[in-house]
Write an enzyme that holds these catalytic residues in place. Structure first.
Site, mmCIF file in Angstrom:
data_model
loop_
_atom_site.group_PDB
_atom_site.id
_atom_site.type_symbol
_atom_site.label_atom_id
_atom_site.label_comp_id
_atom_site.label_asym_id
_atom_site.label_seq_id
_atom_site.Cartn_x
_atom_site.Cartn_y
_atom_site.Cartn_z
ATOM 1 N N SER A 102 41.311 -9.306 64.993
ATOM 2 C CA SER A 102 41.332 -10.740 65.176
ATOM 3 C C SER A 102 42.656 -11.212 65.787
ATOM 4 O O SER A 102 43.727 -10.828 65.323
ATOM 5 C CB SER A 102 41.117 -11.397 63.824
ATOM 6 N N ASP A 121 32.944 -10.726 71.617
ATOM 7 C CA ASP A 121 33.305 -10.215 70.278
ATOM 8 C C ASP A 121 32.450 -9.076 69.710
ATOM 9 O O ASP A 121 32.955 -8.272 68.964
ATOM 10 C CB ASP A 121 33.285 -11.388 69.290
ATOM 11 N N LYS A 136 40.688 -10.393 72.488
ATOM 12 C CA LYS A 136 39.352 -10.047 72.998
ATOM 13 C C LYS A 136 38.737 -11.221 73.758
ATOM 14 O O LYS A 136 38.265 -11.065 74.883
ATOM 15 C CB LYS A 136 38.407 -9.636 71.847
ATOM 16 N N THR A 137 38.736 -12.387 73.112
ATOM 17 C CA THR A 137 38.111 -13.547 73.746
ATOM 18 C C THR A 137 38.930 -14.016 74.947
ATOM 19 O O THR A 137 38.397 -14.242 76.041
ATOM 20 C CB THR A 137 37.954 -14.697 72.727
ATOM 21 N N HIS A 143 33.223 -3.900 67.728
ATOM 22 C CA HIS A 143 33.949 -5.169 67.640
ATOM 23 C C HIS A 143 34.796 -5.280 68.906
ATOM 24 O O HIS A 143 35.975 -4.932 68.922
ATOM 25 C CB HIS A 143 34.837 -5.194 66.389
ATOM 26 N N LYS A 174 29.926 -12.956 61.205
ATOM 27 C CA LYS A 174 30.405 -11.618 60.907
ATOM 28 C C LYS A 174 29.514 -10.903 59.883
ATOM 29 O O LYS A 174 29.457 -9.677 59.859
ATOM 30 C CB LYS A 174 31.864 -11.654 60.446
ATOM 31 N N ARG A 180 37.704 -16.089 56.986
ATOM 32 C CA ARG A 180 36.812 -15.250 56.193
ATOM 33 C C ARG A 180 37.498 -14.820 54.902
ATOM 34 O O ARG A 180 38.719 -14.786 54.806
ATOM 35 C CB ARG A 180 36.381 -14.019 56.974
HETATM 36 N N1 LIG Z 1 49.816 -11.798 75.931
HETATM 37 C C1 LIG Z 1 48.743 -12.293 75.337
HETATM 38 N N2 LIG Z 1 47.543 -11.678 75.457
HETATM 39 C C2 LIG Z 1 46.453 -12.146 74.834
HETATM 40 N N3 LIG Z 1 46.449 -13.264 74.065
HETATM 41 C C3 LIG Z 1 47.602 -13.941 73.927
HETATM 42 C C4 LIG Z 1 48.794 -13.486 74.539
HETATM 43 N N4 LIG Z 1 49.770 -14.340 74.216
HETATM 44 C C5 LIG Z 1 49.234 -15.280 73.440
HETATM 45 N N5 LIG Z 1 47.917 -15.071 73.243
HETATM 46 C C6 LIG Z 1 47.046 -15.900 72.388
HETATM 47 O O1 LIG Z 1 46.520 -15.051 71.381
HETATM 48 C C7 LIG Z 1 45.242 -15.481 70.993
HETATM 49 C C8 LIG Z 1 44.224 -14.351 71.171
HETATM 50 O O2 LIG Z 1 43.062 -14.756 70.487
HETATM 51 P P1 LIG Z 1 41.588 -14.341 70.816
HETATM 52 O O3 LIG Z 1 40.709 -15.497 70.493
HETATM 53 O O4 LIG Z 1 41.464 -13.776 72.165
HETATM 54 O O5 LIG Z 1 41.414 -13.237 69.704
HETATM 55 P P2 LIG Z 1 40.220 -12.246 69.449
HETATM 56 O O6 LIG Z 1 40.703 -10.866 69.678
HETATM 57 O O7 LIG Z 1 39.066 -12.700 70.241
HETATM 58 O O8 LIG Z 1 40.008 -12.438 67.877
HETATM 59 P P3 LIG Z 1 38.708 -12.741 66.974
HETATM 60 O O9 LIG Z 1 38.028 -11.433 66.778
HETATM 61 O O10 LIG Z 1 39.273 -13.295 65.740
HETATM 62 O O11 LIG Z 1 37.874 -13.724 67.712
HETATM 63 C C9 LIG Z 1 44.897 -16.661 71.854
HETATM 64 O O12 LIG Z 1 45.196 -17.825 71.132
HETATM 65 C C10 LIG Z 1 45.831 -16.486 73.061
HETATM 66 O O13 LIG Z 1 46.145 -17.704 73.681
HETATM 67 O O1 LIG Z 2 35.230 -13.562 62.017
HETATM 68 C C1 LIG Z 2 35.984 -14.498 62.257
HETATM 69 O O2 LIG Z 2 36.200 -15.436 61.494
HETATM 70 C C2 LIG Z 2 36.682 -14.530 63.548
HETATM 71 C C3 LIG Z 2 36.613 -13.241 64.207
HETATM 72 O O3 LIG Z 2 35.997 -13.117 65.224
HETATM 73 C C4 LIG Z 2 37.275 -12.115 63.552
HETATM 74 O O4 LIG Z 2 37.956 -12.322 62.543
HETATM 75 O O5 LIG Z 2 37.130 -10.994 64.054
HETATM 76 CA CA LIG Z 3 37.226 -13.816 69.613
HETATM 77 MN MN LIG Z 4 36.010 -11.033 65.958
#
Ligand SMILES: Nc1ncnc2c1ncn2[C@@H]1O[C@H](COP(=O)(O)OP(=O)(O)OP(=O)(O)O)[C@@H](O)[C@H]1O
Ligand SMILES: O=C([O-])CC(=O)C(=O)O
Ligand SMILES: [Ca+2]
Ligand SMILES: [Mn+2]
Length: 666
Positions: free
Chosen positions: A366, A385, A370-371, A348, A329, A184
């Site tokens: 990010s 998310d 979360k995911t 979020h 987003k 983004r």
């Molecule tokens: N201890 C840990 N706990 C959680 N995630 C971990 C850990 N160690 C490594 N990771 C890695 O960190 C990343 C977490 O990314 P995730 O997609 O869950 O982010 P998100 O919070 O959903 O962000 P976004 O809002 O951008 O989608 C993954 O690639 C995961 O494999």
């Molecule tokens: O928005 C994106 O590109 C990915 C995401 O979930 C974040 O940054 O929170």
């Molecule tokens: Ca995510």
């Molecule tokens: Mn997100």
């Protein structure tokens, strides 16, 4: 020279020996001694190849009988389609010229029976809409083909035929490239400041809402619409946001790429044929002209990318970026405006539910998990998310998940791994040119590689994606300093303090231009998407957590044993054990001790985890460095919170005081 074989002649060509004619091969002459068996199986009905091809595709019948008694009672399927196209034509209208382009349903490449590809207004084709106004520009002379709510299979074909960089990977996903932008561009986001939003939104220092005026928005809107209308075809998705039926929002996404259409097909809620039939006018429209730049001579434009939100017009325009996450987003920002007006809290966060109905929220910026952590084989996934918390419980805003893929492994994240299959969009990944096997460790295109899949690709998705009130509120921080404990129990004031702070060490790539983890504070764990002042959301969260008796937790999914570069990221397996102990309720009953500076309550033991890592000081070999780093981070928290110190949170002045006192003390 053997008879019957062609001989090379002098010119290198072939000639056949002259002589008696070859005996004719007869079949079935003598029963039991056939050399060739008879090939006369059942034949196709077609007499020409075109006719044969026409047999292959069965026409989609109108999926439901037209409801004569309901609100959407159309005389015929034909009329319904005409009204739908009229609505799309109106969406695509230039506001300075014609009322809307001539639109026709279907792929321009698909030849009609007479061999023509262009429909005529007075032709027999039933899915055409031509506005009555005379032509005043060349663009009004042409037809714009509308590819309306195509299926994933159709979108795959469109992408592979027409979009460079589209491939089917060995797992069946559609690999795509998002172009120059692979994350983004928050600095290029603009929000129209008008009489309404002036007083309602959060503006100024710290706010993600960089203002633009209505006129400039219209300049960009016209640019996007003209670009889209100049194309032979556009993709239109009519879908929903929010699984809470009472607060569902109808969205229309007009885009130029099959990649964008499939991405939104996966990420928004997919209407049933019945729901689509009565869709009517959208509540919000996105014009994604991402391949086309904005004009830097235009006021307020500081780059060739612009993502513009006009809440009064209920429209968003995208120019100069093809990164699909902008759409997802952008809509989330809209929800952050619309929902609080209805006293609904937008979050979020990820969200899942145990077998006994215990719901947990996962907040975090990010890349904090979360995911990854909401996708838990032992629990029902409500969403990864974006959520709403109402008077009755939680609902997912989206219909899909958007998982980071960097270093994805089958062993550590099996459900996400298995969700990458036919229908899933894989952005910016690298794969073997022959086997098409994806190498998730390859960051050649970007660190921010992503998979977008419908939520039902996760086997234990909770459909519909709603649940009761949360019991646990888990704040995730990926602490690059390595001083936050792997888990801390928070009181309400601490939960609010850390929610408003929104700390993490941003993991490279998701936001344009960030390449290494750095400490970041982003209010409400998502300042880039909020529309009102952070304290508005915080007050609602405090009120809801208090009335539901939810427990707050801070989980560090980042570094342990030293800062980034010295220590290591906490093992995902350990984080999962911590999360399990929160869900099961066992962590609530553990023994706790209080930490210096931040005043966290940290457990002394968790099953399955080496106890020494629970207090970070134990895992640092350099104790002095640990203390200095802890103070440094504490200082950053304090400094960041200064801007909030003058704001009252909620109606209760007491809570504000408690929150201010809940930060680091030294
Ligand atoms: N201890 C840990 N706990 C959680 N995630 C971990 C850990 N160690 C490594 N990771 C890695 O960190 C990343 C977490 O990314 P995730 O997609 O869950 O982010 P998100 O919070 O959903 O962000 P976004 O809002 O951008 O989608 C993954 O690639 C995961 O494999
Ligand atoms: O928005 C994106 O590109 C990915 C995401 O979930 C974040 O940054 O929170
Ligand atoms: Ca995510
Ligand atoms: Mn997100």
């Amino acid at each position: 020279m053997s008879a019957g074989n062609g001989n090379a002649n002098g010119d290198g060509g072939f000639s056949f020996p002259k002589g008696p004619a070859m005996p004719k091969i007869t079949t079935g002459a003598k029963r039991g001694s056939e050399i060739c068996h008879d090939d006369s199986g059942p034949t196709v009905k077609a007499t020409t190849i075109d006719e044969l091809h026409s047999l292959q595709k069965k026409r989609s019948a109108p999926t439901t009988p037209i409801n004569q008694s309901g609100a959407a009672a159309f005389a015929s399927e034909e009329e319904r389609q005409k009204i739908q196209l009229q609505s799309i034509s109106a969406s695509l209208a230039s506001l300075t010229r014609e009322s809307g382009p001539k639109v026709v349903r279907g792929d321009p490449a698909e030849k009609k029976a007479d061999g023509s590809t262009t429909p005529y207004a007075h032709g027999q084709h039933h899915s055409i809409f031509t506005p009555d106004l005379g032509a005043v520009s060349d663009s009004s002379l042409k037809f714009t083909h509308v590819l309306y709510n195509l299926s994933p299979a159709e979108l795959y074909e469109q992408a592979i035929k027409y979009e460079k960089g589209s491939f089917i990977t060995s797992n069946g996903a559609l690999a795509t490239l998002s172009g120059a932008k692979t994350g983004r561009a928050p600095r290029d986001k603009r929000v129209v400041r008008d009489a309404t939003t002036e007083g309602e939104l959060w503006w100024g220092k710290g706010s993600p809402n960089i203002e633009m005026d209505e006129h400039t928005f219209m300049v960009n809107r016209e640019r996007a619409v003209d670009y889209l209308n100049s194309l032979e075809k556009v993709f239109v998705n009519d879908q929903f946001l929010n699984w809470d039926p009472e607060n569902r929002i109808k969205v229309r996404i007009v885009s130029a790429r099959a990649y964008h259409s499939l991405f939104m097909h996966n990420m928004c809620i997919r209407p049933t044929p019945e729901e689509l039939e009565s869709f009517g006018t959208p509540d919000f429209t996105i014009y994604n002209a991402g391949q086309f730049p904005c004009n830097r001579y235009t006021h307020y434009m500081t780059s060739s990318t612009s993502v513009d939100l006009n809440l009064s017009r209920r429209e968003m325009v995208i120019l100069g970026t093809q990164y699909a996450g902008e759409m997802k987003k952008g809509l989330f920002s809209v929800m952050h405006y619309l929902m609080p007006k209805r006293r609904i809290l937008s979050l979020h966060s990820g969200c899942n539910m145990g077998k006994d109905g215990d719901v947990a929220l996962f907040f975090g910026l990010s890349g904090t998990g979360k995911t990854t952590l909401s996708t838990d084989h032992n629990r029902y996934l409500i969403g990864d998310d974006e959520h709403c918390w109402t008077e009755t419980g939680v609902s997912n805003i989206e219909g899909g998940c958007y998982a980071k893929c960097v270093d994805l492994s089958r062993e550590k994240e099996p459900d996400i791994w298995n969700a990458i299959k036919f229908g899933t969009v894989l952005e910016n990944v690298v794969f073997d040119e022959h086997t098409r096997e994806v190498d998730y460790s390859d960051k050649s295109v970007t660190e921010n590689t992503r998979a977008a899949y419908p939520i039902e690709f996760i086997p234990n998705a909770k459909i519909p994606c709603v649940g009761p009130h949360p019991k646990n509120v888990i704040l995730l921080a990926c602490d690059a300093f390595g001083v936050l404990p792997p888990v801390s129990k928070l009181n309400l004031a601490q939960t609010m303090y850390h929610f408003i702070s929104g700390y993490t060490a941003l993991v490279a790539g998701t936001e344009d231009g960030i390449k290494e983890p750095t400490a970041t504070f982003s209010a409400c764990f998502g300042a880039a998407f909020i529309m009102l002042h952070p304290t508005k959301y915080a007050a609602m969260l405090a009120e809801k957590m208090k009335s539901q008796g939810a427990t707050g937790w801070l989980v560090n999914t980042g570094w342990s044993g030293g800062s980034y570069g010295v220590g290591n990221r906490i093992k995902l397996a350990y984080t999962r054990k911590i999360i399990d102990a929160i869900h099961s309720g066992s962590l609530l009953k553990a023994n706790y001790k209080k930490t210096d500076i931040f005043g966290f309550e940290i457990p002394t033991e968790i099953e399955g985890i080496p106890s020494e890592i629970l207090d970070p000081v134990n895992s640092w070999s350099d104790k002095k460095a640990h203390k200095e780093t802890l103070l440094k981070l504490g200082g950053l928290f304090k400094k960041n919170f200064e801007t909030f110190a003058s704001h009252k949170i909620g109606v209760d002045g007491k809570l504000t005081e408690e929150i201010l006192a809940a930060g680091p003390i030294f």
